[in-house]
Design a protein around this motif. Structure first.
Motif, short mmCIF file in Angstrom:
data_model
loop_
_atom_site.label_atom_id
_atom_site.label_comp_id
_atom_site.label_asym_id
_atom_site.label_seq_id
_atom_site.Cartn_x
_atom_site.Cartn_y
_atom_site.Cartn_z
N ARG A 145 0.84 -1.19 0.00
CA ARG A 145 0.00 0.00 0.00
C ARG A 145 0.88 1.25 0.00
O ARG A 145 1.84 1.36 0.77
CB ARG A 145 -0.91 0.01 1.22
CG ARG A 145 -1.76 1.28 1.38
CD ARG A 145 -2.55 1.24 2.68
NE ARG A 145 -3.16 2.53 2.98
CZ ARG A 145 -4.41 2.88 2.70
NH1 ARG A 145 -5.19 2.01 2.07
NH2 ARG A 145 -4.88 4.07 3.02
N ALA A 146 0.54 2.20 -0.87
CA ALA A 146 1.25 3.48 -0.93
C ALA A 146 0.26 4.55 -1.32
O ALA A 146 -0.28 4.54 -2.43
CB ALA A 146 2.40 3.42 -1.93
N ALA A 185 -4.37 0.47 -7.70
CA ALA A 185 -5.64 -0.14 -8.09
C ALA A 185 -5.48 -1.62 -8.40
O ALA A 185 -6.41 -2.41 -8.19
CB ALA A 185 -6.22 0.60 -9.30
N SER A 186 -4.29 -2.01 -8.84
CA SER A 186 -4.05 -3.42 -9.15
C SER A 186 -4.08 -4.31 -7.91
O SER A 186 -4.18 -5.53 -8.02
CB SER A 186 -2.70 -3.57 -9.86
OG SER A 186 -1.61 -3.52 -8.95
N ARG A 187 -3.99 -3.70 -6.72
CA ARG A 187 -4.01 -4.48 -5.48
C ARG A 187 -5.41 -4.99 -5.13
O ARG A 187 -5.57 -5.81 -4.23
CB ARG A 187 -3.48 -3.65 -4.31
CG ARG A 187 -2.04 -3.22 -4.45
CD ARG A 187 -1.57 -2.43 -3.23
NE ARG A 187 -1.46 -3.27 -2.05
CZ ARG A 187 -2.14 -3.07 -0.92
NH1 ARG A 187 -3.00 -2.08 -0.83
NH2 ARG A 187 -1.96 -3.88 0.10
N CYS A 188 -6.43 -4.47 -5.82
CA CYS A 188 -7.80 -4.91 -5.55
C CYS A 188 -7.92 -6.39 -5.88
O CYS A 188 -7.67 -6.83 -7.01
CB CYS A 188 -8.77 -4.09 -6.40
SG CYS A 188 -10.51 -4.38 -6.02
N PRO A 221 -2.59 -4.15 4.70
CA PRO A 221 -3.13 -2.80 4.54
C PRO A 221 -4.07 -2.75 3.34
O PRO A 221 -3.76 -3.31 2.28
CB PRO A 221 -1.88 -1.94 4.33
CG PRO A 221 -0.79 -2.68 5.03
CD PRO A 221 -1.10 -4.14 4.80
N PRO A 222 -5.23 -2.09 3.46
CA PRO A 222 -6.25 -2.13 2.41
C PRO A 222 -5.84 -1.37 1.15
O PRO A 222 -4.86 -0.63 1.13
CB PRO A 222 -7.46 -1.46 3.07
CG PRO A 222 -6.85 -0.54 4.09
CD PRO A 222 -5.65 -1.28 4.61
N VAL A 223 -6.63 -1.56 0.11
CA VAL A 223 -6.43 -0.84 -1.15
C VAL A 223 -6.66 0.66 -0.90
O VAL A 223 -7.52 1.06 -0.11
CB VAL A 223 -7.41 -1.35 -2.22
CG1 VAL A 223 -7.27 -0.55 -3.51
CG2 VAL A 223 -7.18 -2.84 -2.48
N THR A 224 -5.91 1.49 -1.60
CA THR A 224 -6.03 2.95 -1.45
C THR A 224 -7.23 3.45 -2.27
O THR A 224 -7.09 4.24 -3.21
CB THR A 224 -4.75 3.67 -1.89
OG1 THR A 224 -4.49 3.35 -3.26
CG2 THR A 224 -3.57 3.27 -1.03
N ILE A 225 -8.42 3.03 -1.88
CA ILE A 225 -9.63 3.31 -2.66
C ILE A 225 -9.88 4.81 -2.78
O ILE A 225 -10.23 5.31 -3.85
CB ILE A 225 -10.84 2.61 -2.00
CG1 ILE A 225 -10.62 1.10 -1.94
CG2 ILE A 225 -12.12 2.93 -2.77
CD1 ILE A 225 -11.62 0.36 -1.06
N LYS A 226 -9.70 5.53 -1.68
CA LYS A 226 -9.97 6.97 -1.68
C LYS A 226 -9.07 7.69 -2.68
O LYS A 226 -9.54 8.55 -3.43
CB LYS A 226 -9.77 7.52 -0.27
CG LYS A 226 -10.01 9.00 -0.11
CD LYS A 226 -9.83 9.40 1.35
CE LYS A 226 -9.91 10.90 1.54
NZ LYS A 226 -9.78 11.28 2.97
N ASN A 227 -7.81 7.35 -2.73
CA ASN A 227 -6.88 7.96 -3.69
C ASN A 227 -7.28 7.65 -5.12
O ASN A 227 -7.20 8.52 -6.00
CB ASN A 227 -5.46 7.46 -3.45
CG ASN A 227 -4.77 8.10 -2.25
OD1 ASN A 227 -3.66 7.75 -1.92
ND2 ASN A 227 -5.43 9.05 -1.60
#
Length: 498
Positions: free
Chosen positions: A12-13, A43-46, A121-127
């Motif tokens: 996560r970054a 986004a690929s971490r989803c 750590p979750p996906v950076t959905i907000k970003n």
């Protein structure tokens, strides 16, 4: 969704923030320049998780888990990963009228419900959401799209915060003629005056959205306080419009009834934040109380949450001498407690932007936990000079209710020339409720069921914090969309609004 092995390959970054000591020198948004390629990687971490909780909008433990407006998160993550930005924007706008707002100020309950977040750590959905929206504006995709036909029906929306704007936008798309009434001099409500510019830029983000809505046919009437206005009265609104939606917020702040409360220099947090935003927009205080300025003062913020954080960040930018934040609750744990499992919102310790800035300036987190204010001290002229505080622990009374218990020997004084009360809000202002003759619930909110939004007065709907109490911007958008749907059904007999 996304890359099948993305969550295994990439950590996560988030989009980086500007360094604290740099950003407190201005009022620009705190975020640094983004990298679209980096956002695609995130986004690929989803995961292809099978049952995504990120878009459920469920309530666990009294808090949101997943997106309250049911954004199609796995779908737009996949589209971003594949570089299909235009389609990602279309998918996002199906559920969210204002991703440019939520992508900046939402606390991201979607990330709290992310399945990957149960182990990593979750996906950076907000970003990702914010980047989709910003690219849409930059690429010229956010253009006026007025309805092809008008229905001949008229709707008055009272309040131009996120609930009111969402309701207006939806009803306008349905072809109704919408007029938004706002008591302040600019549209936006909480978005304009309740959230500082470093979190949500007023001209670059809020104003451009308002101008787009105007170009699509929505009429905004500012400086109209319906509860106090002799021209636009509730009776006139009901007579001249086919329906009325009230989105006036929960703007009655919780006060602190202790000795010395009336000392000069003790203010509600929202008054302080509003005065500062006016100064940034108008470049003068225009008669605003000069006490609402932290320059050269020792500031104490009583209360936590987003409002308290905003007071800390604003005080630092105004050049305060020091800032301290008092919280009566204990410090959250560093990791999820056993009674706070996924997919509940993680109640864990974190430093928001204001605390990070205070730490950079003062060397430590400005928050002091388990501290209760006993009295406010004032000098011979009635000006605040400090406050008396005591450490507490939480026990239970005979009825099993939690009560604060003072710790012996911890009574002490803290210097302060400005005290800001940021203890939340207790409900909507009652005058307009009384004038419309609306029923209220036990918490003084307008009585109207969620997903129905009808009040006891035919043709009058209520949504947002005015109905549900103090909540998140994203919940306000949820309610505004829902009220628009039911208003459309009332006007037309059926509805195609989601």
């Amino acid at each position: 969704m996304g890359k099948p092995t993305g969550f295994l390959e990439h950590e996560r970054a988030t989009i980086p923030d500007r360094p604290p000591l740099e950003r407190i020198k201005d009022w620009k948004e705190i975020h640094d320049l983004r990298s679209d390629d980096a956002v695609k990687t995130q986004a690929s971490r989803c995961m292809d998780c099978g049952t995504p909780y990120c878009h459920t909008g469920l309530m666990f433990g009294g808090m949101s888990s997943g997106c309250p407006i049911n954004n199609l998160i796995p779908e737009f993550n996949d589209l971003v990963y594949r570089g299909r930005w235009d389609e990602a924007l279309e998918r996002l706008l199906k559920t969210n009228n204002f991703p440019d707002f939520t992508g900046r100020v939402c606390p991201a309950p979607c990330e709290g419900g992310c399945v990957l977040g149960s182990i990593e750590p979750p996906v950076t959905i907000k970003n990702v959401e914010c980047t989709i929206s910003d690219r849409g504006w930059e690429d010229g995709r956010m253009t006026p799209k007025p309805p092809a036909e008008r229905t001949g029906k008229t709707v008055a929306v009272v309040g131009s915060g996120p609930a009111g704007l969402a309701a207006a936008d939806q009803l306008n798309q349905a072809g109704h003629t919408v007029t938004v009434f706002e008591r302040e001099d600019r549209p936006g409500g909480l978005l304009m005056y309740g959230i500082p510019n470093m979190k949500l830029d007023k001209q670059e983000v809020v104003d451009r959205r308002i101008e787009l809505m105007k170009a699509e046919g929505i009429d905004f009437k500012c400086n109209v306080f319906v509860a106090k206005n002799n021209e636009w009265t509730p009776s006139r609104l009901r007579k001249e419009f086919d329906a009325v939606i009230l989105c006036c917020g929960a703007t009655k702040p919780r006060d602190l009834e202790i000795k010395g409360r009336k000392a000069k220099g003790v203010h509600m947090a929202m008054d302080f934040l509003t005065a500062n935003t006016r100064h940034q927009l108008d470049h003068h205080f225009d008669g605003t109380n000069p006490e609402l300025n932290a320059t050269g003062k020792d500031v104490v913020v009583i209360g936590g949450g987003d409002t308290g954080t905003d007071c800390v960040g604003t005080s630092l930018r105004q050049g305060c001498n020091s800032v301290c934040q008092l919280e009566i609750m204990p410090q959250p744990p560093m990791e999820r407690a056993a009674n706070n499992p996924w997919p509940e919102w993680p109640k864990v310790y974190k430093m928001d932007y204001g605390q990070q800035e205070a730490e950079a300036v003062q060397g430590a987190d400005p928050r002091k936990y388990l501290v209760m204010t006993k009295a406010i001290l004032k000098d011979e002229e009635g000006k605040v000079k400090g406050l008396q505080v005591v450490d507490i622990t939480w026990g239970k009374d005979e009825q099993g209710r939690f009560v604060p218990e003072e710790t012996e020997g911890t009574l002490r004084t803290i210097d302060a020339q400005l005290i800001l009360l940021a203890m939340g809000f207790v409900g909507p202002e009652q005058k307009i409720i009384n004038q419309f003759k609306l029923e209220t619930d036990a918490r003084s909110n307008v009585k109207a069921e969620h997903e129905v939004y009808t009040t006891n007065v035919e043709g009058v709907f209520a949504a947002g914090d005015m109905r549900r109490g103090q909540s998140l911007v994203v919940w306000a958008i949820n309610e505004g969309r829902g009220a628009a749907r039911e208003c459309d059904r009332f006007l037309m007999g059926s509805t195609q609004l989601p």
